[in-house]
Design an enzyme around this catalytic site. Structure first.
Site, mmCIF file in Angstrom:
data_model
loop_
_atom_site.group_PDB
_atom_site.id
_atom_site.type_symbol
_atom_site.label_atom_id
_atom_site.label_comp_id
_atom_site.label_asym_id
_atom_site.label_seq_id
_atom_site.Cartn_x
_atom_site.Cartn_y
_atom_site.Cartn_z
ATOM 1 C CD GLU A 62 -1.465 0.062 3.495
ATOM 2 O OE1 GLU A 62 -2.340 0.582 3.386
ATOM 3 O OE2 GLU A 62 -1.195 -0.588 4.737
ATOM 4 C CD GLU B 86 2.790 8.397 -0.024
ATOM 5 O OE1 GLU B 86 2.709 7.410 0.601
ATOM 6 O OE2 GLU B 86 1.775 9.467 0.393
#
Length: 728
Positions: free
Chosen positions: A452, A461
C-alpha cells in the site's frame, strides 16, 4: 467580526449565522445598543447597519454644491454625531457588519465624484475600525469600464485601516441571466460579467486576504457554471432578499428547490446569511401594514430550518473536516519513519482495506493451493502496523487457501509493533522481517506480493521504485497487488489556495505539490485526463535486478521458513544508501489539452489516481469514478500542483499542461508548465484550413472554423527538483 465571541454558547452543529439588514427608513437616527441587542435576542446573530445616515449625505451634498470649480475635489470632513448610526460599544460590535454608503461611486468617470467617494470610504472604514468592527460591506462597481479606479480606491482604503476586512457587495450575475434549462429564457447576456469584474478587482488588489465577496442571490438563478465559479471565491456573506421567497400552502415563506440546493452547496463554506426587505415582504405576505414581530421572524425560522436539513456530509467530508483547503506536504515514507498516529489515521478507512481483502481473496481463489501442499507465500512489503497482513489472513480463511505471510517493514518502531501483534494474534504463520524491502533476500520466492505504497498522485510516494527493488523475490508467475495504477489531472481555480501559498512569500512553496482536501475549488476542464500508468510486475526489470545492501547493521541471521515455527526475535537488519539498477524506465512525460467553455482563472491543477488491485477490484480518487470503484474511501486527498502566476482563461479557450516525472537515481521529482490558447473564429474559411480546428465548445461545435492563438504560459516549475523531490 470576532467569530470566537459569536461562537460562545453555540453548539458545533450550529455554526451558521443569520443576520438582518433593517430597512433604511428605520435608521434615520442613531441605533443604540438596545436596538441591536434586541435583534440578537429575537434570534438573529448579527445586523448589517449603515455606518452613516442621510444627515451625512446631506452635508456631503451641500459641500459638493458649494465648490463650483469642476477641477477641484471638495474636502469632506469625517462624519460626526448624529451623522453616524451607532457609537463605539464592544458589547454589540461583534454583532454588527458595517455598511458603507450605497450612494458612493468609487468608479465614477467624474473625478469629483470619484474623489469624494474615496474620502467617504476612508472615513467610514476609519469609524468602523474605531468602533471595533471587523467587516465592512462596500457597494460593488457600478460600471465595467473603470474597474481599475474602483480597485485602487479599495486598496488605498485597506492600507489606512489594518484591521478591517472589506466585503464587496455584488450581484451573482447580470439581471436577466437565467438557467438555460428553465423556461422563458431572455435574450442572452454575459452570465460571467460580474464575476469578471470581481476577478479584476481582487487581482489588482493582489489577492489580499482582507478582501472578500458579499453575494446577492437573485430571484432566478444563473447557469451552473456561474454558481460553481462563485463557490470557489472567498464568499463571506450571502444576501437574500425576503422578496425572492415563495409562499407554501400554509402561507409561510419558503425558498424554491433551486435556491435550497444552492444554499446547501454554499453552506459548506459557512458564509454569514443576511436577510433583506423582511418588513416589506411580510407586509405583502400578510396584507398588513403593521405585521407582528412573529410574522417577520418567519423568514429567520425558515433559514434555521434549512440549517437542520442540510445534506449529511460524505464520508470524505467527515474525514477531512477541519482540513479543507489546508496544504499538507505529501508523505515520504522512504526517508521518514511514520508515527503510530499516522498509521492509525490510514487504518480508519474501511473501504480501502475491504478492497484489498477482496483483491487478495480473488487472487488466492484463482491461484488455488500449491500442488506440493506447501502454503502460498504472501509478502506484505511496507507492512506498517500490519492491516494488510490481517486482510491476507482473512482472505486466506475465506478462500480456504493456506498461506504463510511475510511482513516486511523498515520502520523500527512499526517493526516492534508487528512483533507484538504476531505474538498476540498471528503466531507461526506470519514472519516479521526488519529491512528495506529493496534489500530483502528471502530463501523462498513469493507467490503474491501486496503493498500500500500509493500516494495522492499514484506514484508520488515512490511506489514504482520500491516495487522495482523487491520484484526480484517474486516468482515468475507471481502476482503483485496492486497490478497497476495511473495518475490523472485537471486544471482548476482556487483563489483561496493561491492566496494561502502567496502569503508565505517563499519560492519553494510555489514549486511544491501539496496534498489538499479540496473545497473552495472549481475544476475548469470539461474532463479529467490520464497522465501515465505504472504496471507491476514491471516488464522492463530483469528477474535478477535488485538493490544490494551497501552496508548491513549487525544482527542475527534471518530465520527462513522451513515449515517449522520461527523465533520472533530473529530478523535481518539491513540499510541501503545506494542503488545499482537504473531508474530511467520510471521517467514519464505527458502533455494534455483541456477544453475550457467558460472563462475562469487557473491557479494550478489537481491530481488524482486510479488503481487496479487485482482483476476487477479497483481504487479511485477521481470525483467522477470514486463512487463506482471505491465509494466512501477516505485514505487519500487530491494533490495540488500550484502555478506561480494565475492565468486568466477566456471563453472557448484551451489549456495545455505538461508534466514530467524525472529521476537522477538519487531522487525523483516532478516538473510542470502550462500554456493557454484562445479559439478565434475564422468566418468564411473552409474546413480544410490547416490553422483551423473544431471548436472546443459543444455549444459552438457547428460554428465556423477556429484558429488557436497563444495567450500565455507559465514558467517551468521545480526544474531539476530544485525545490521539492522524493529521496530514494
Amino acid at each position: 467580526m470576532a467569530e470566537a465571541s459569536i461562537d460562545q454558547g453555540k453548539p458545533m452543529s450550529q455554526l451558521y449565522y443569520v443576520g438582518l439588514q433593517p430597512e433604511l427608513s428605520t435608521l434615520d437616527t442613531a441605533v443604540d445598543s438596545d436596538g441591536i441587542l434586541s435583534a440578537v435576542t429575537d434570534g438573529y446573530d448579527l445586523l448589517s447597519v449603515p455606518i452613516t445616515n442621510p444627515h451625512f449625505r446631506s452635508r456631503v451634498s451641500r459641500i459638493s454644491q458649494s465648490v463650483s470649480d469642476p477641477a477641484i475635489v471638495p474636502h469632506i470632513a469625517p462624519p460626526t454625531y448624529p451623522e453616524v448610526n451607532f457609537a463605539a460599544n464592544s458589547t454589540y460590535a461583534q454583532h454588527v457588519l458595517g455598511m458603507c454608503a450605497k450612494w458612493i461611486e468609487l468608479d465614477s468617470t467624474d473625478p469629483r465624484i470619484a474623489g469624494v467617494s474615496a474620502q467617504i470610504l476612508k472615513h467610514e472604514l476609519s469609524y468602523a475600525s474605531f468602533c471595533g468592527l471587523s467587516y465592512v460591506i462596500v457597494p460593488g462597481p457600478t460600471r465595467r469600464n473603470n474597474v481599475a479606479l474602483y480597485a485602487e480606491s479599495l486598496n488605498a482604503a485597506l492600507a489606512t485601516v489594518p484591521y478591517i476586512n472589506i466585503i464587496v457587495h455584488l450581484a451573482m450575475a447580470e439581471t436577466g441571466v437565467e438557467d438555460p434549462s428553465g423556461s422563458d429564457v431572455p435574450a442572452p447576456v454575459d452570465a460571467m460579467s460580474i464575476w469578471d469584474i470581481w476577478n479584476s478587482v481582487r487581482t489588482i488588489c493582489d489577492y489580499t486576504s482582507r478582501l472578500s465577496v458579499g453575494l446577492q442571490l437573485p430571484a432566478k438563478l444563473p447557469p451552473q457554471t456561474v454558481v460553481s465559479r462563485w463557490f470557489a471565491e472567498p464568499i463571506t456573506v450571502l444576501f437574500i432578499s425576503a422578496n425572492i421567497f415563495l409562499s407554501n400552502p400554509k402561507g409561510y415563506p419558503v425558498l424554491s428547490k433551486a435556491h435550497q440546493f444552492l444554499l446547501f452547496k454554499y453552506m459548506k463554506i459557512k458564509p454569514y446569511t443576511i436577510l433583506q426587505d423582511v418588513r416589506e415582504a411580510t407586509q405583502i405576505r400578510t396584507s398588513s401594514k403593521l405585521p407582528s414581530k412573529q410574522d417577520e421572524r418567519a423568514y429567520l425560522i425558515y433559514m434555521r430550518h434549512l440549517h437542520t436539513i442540510l445534506p449529511s456530509p460524505t464520508a470524505v467530508e467527515k474525514f477531512g473536516r477541519g482540513y479543507q483547503d489546508y496544504l499538507q506536504n505529501p508523505l515520504q515514507p522512504l526517508t521518514d519513519n511514520l508515527e503510530s498516529g499516522t498509521y492509525e489515521v490510514f487504518e480508519k478507512d474501511p473501504v480501502k482495506y475491504a478492497q484489498y481483502e477482496k483483491a487478495m481473496f480473488s487472487a488466492l481463489s484463482e491461484r488455488g493451493p500449491n500442488s506440493n501442499g506447501q502454503p502460498v507465500i504472501v509478502a506484505v512489503v511496507g507492512a506498517g502496523r500490519g492491516p494488510l497482513v490481517a486482510c491476507a489472513l482473512r482472505a486466506s480463511e475465506k478462500a480456504k487457501v493456506p498461506i504463510f505471510a511475510y511482513a516486511v517493514e523498515k520502520n523500527p518502531n512499526a517493526y516492534t509493533y508487528l512483533l507484538q501483534r504476531k505474538k498476540l494474534h498471528w503466531q507461526s504463520n506470519v514472519e516479521i522481517v526488519f529491512t528495506d524491502m529493496r534489500s530483502w533476500n528471502p530463501t523462498h520466492k513469493v507467490d503474491i506480493m501486496v503493498s500500500e505504497l500509493l500516494g495522492s498522485f499514484g506514484d508520488n510516494e515512490l511506489s514504482p521504485e520500491c516495487l522495482d527493488g523487491v520484484q526480484c523475490v517474486l516468482k515468475s508467475n507471481g502476482i503483485m497487488i496492486p497490478q497497476s495504477y495511473s495518475s490523472h489531472f485537471i486544471p482548476a481555480m482556487s483563489p483561496k489556495i493561491f492566496s494561502s501559498i502567496k502569503s508565505q512569500n517563499k519560492e519553494d512553496i510555489m514549486n511544491t505539490p501539496y496534498v489538499v482536501m479540496l473545497q473552495a475549488v472549481d475544476l475548469l476542464g470539461m474532463e479529467i485526463k490520464q497522465a501515465w500508468e505504472f504496471r507491476h510486475p514491471c516488464p522492463t526489470i530483469s528477474a535478477t535486478a535488485k538493490w544490494p545492501a551497501s552496508h548491513r547493521i549487525g544482527g542475527p541471521q534471518h530465520q527462513r521458513y522451513d515449515g517449522l515455527q520461527n523465533d520472533d526475535s530473529t530478523a535481518t537488519v539491513i540499510r541501503d544508501t545506494a542503488i545499482d539498477i537504473g531508474n530511467e524506465h520510471n521517467n514519464r512525460h505527458v502533455k494534455a489539452r483541456f477544453s475550457i467553455e467558460s472563462r475562469g482563472v487557473m491557479h494550478g491543477f489537481v491530481g488524482y489516481f486510479e488503481s487496479v488491485l487485482y482483476g476487477d477490484v479497483e481504487l479511485s480518487t477521481r470525483p467522477d469514478t470514486i463512487n463506482k470503484k471505491s465509494k466512501d474511501m477516505v485514505s487519500w486527498f487530491p494533490i495540488w500542483f500550484p502555478i506561480s502566476t494565475p492565468l486568466y482563461i477566456p471563453d472557448d479557450a484551451e489549456i495545455e499542461i505538461s508534466v514530467w516525472r524525472k529521476t537522477d537515481n538519487r531522487k525523483v521529482w516532478y516538473e510542470w508548465s502550462v500554456e493557454t490558447f484562445v479559439l478565434v473564429p475564422l468566418p468564411g474559411l473552409g474546413s480544410d484550413n490547416r490553422d483551423s480546428i473544431a471548436s472546443a465548445s459543444p455549444v459552438r461545435a457547428t460554428s465556423s472554423p477556429t484558429k488557436r492563438v497563444r495567450l500565455g504560459c507559465s514558467k517551468l516549475h521545480n526544474p531539476g527538483g530544485k525545490y521539492s523531490s522524493m529521496l530514494l
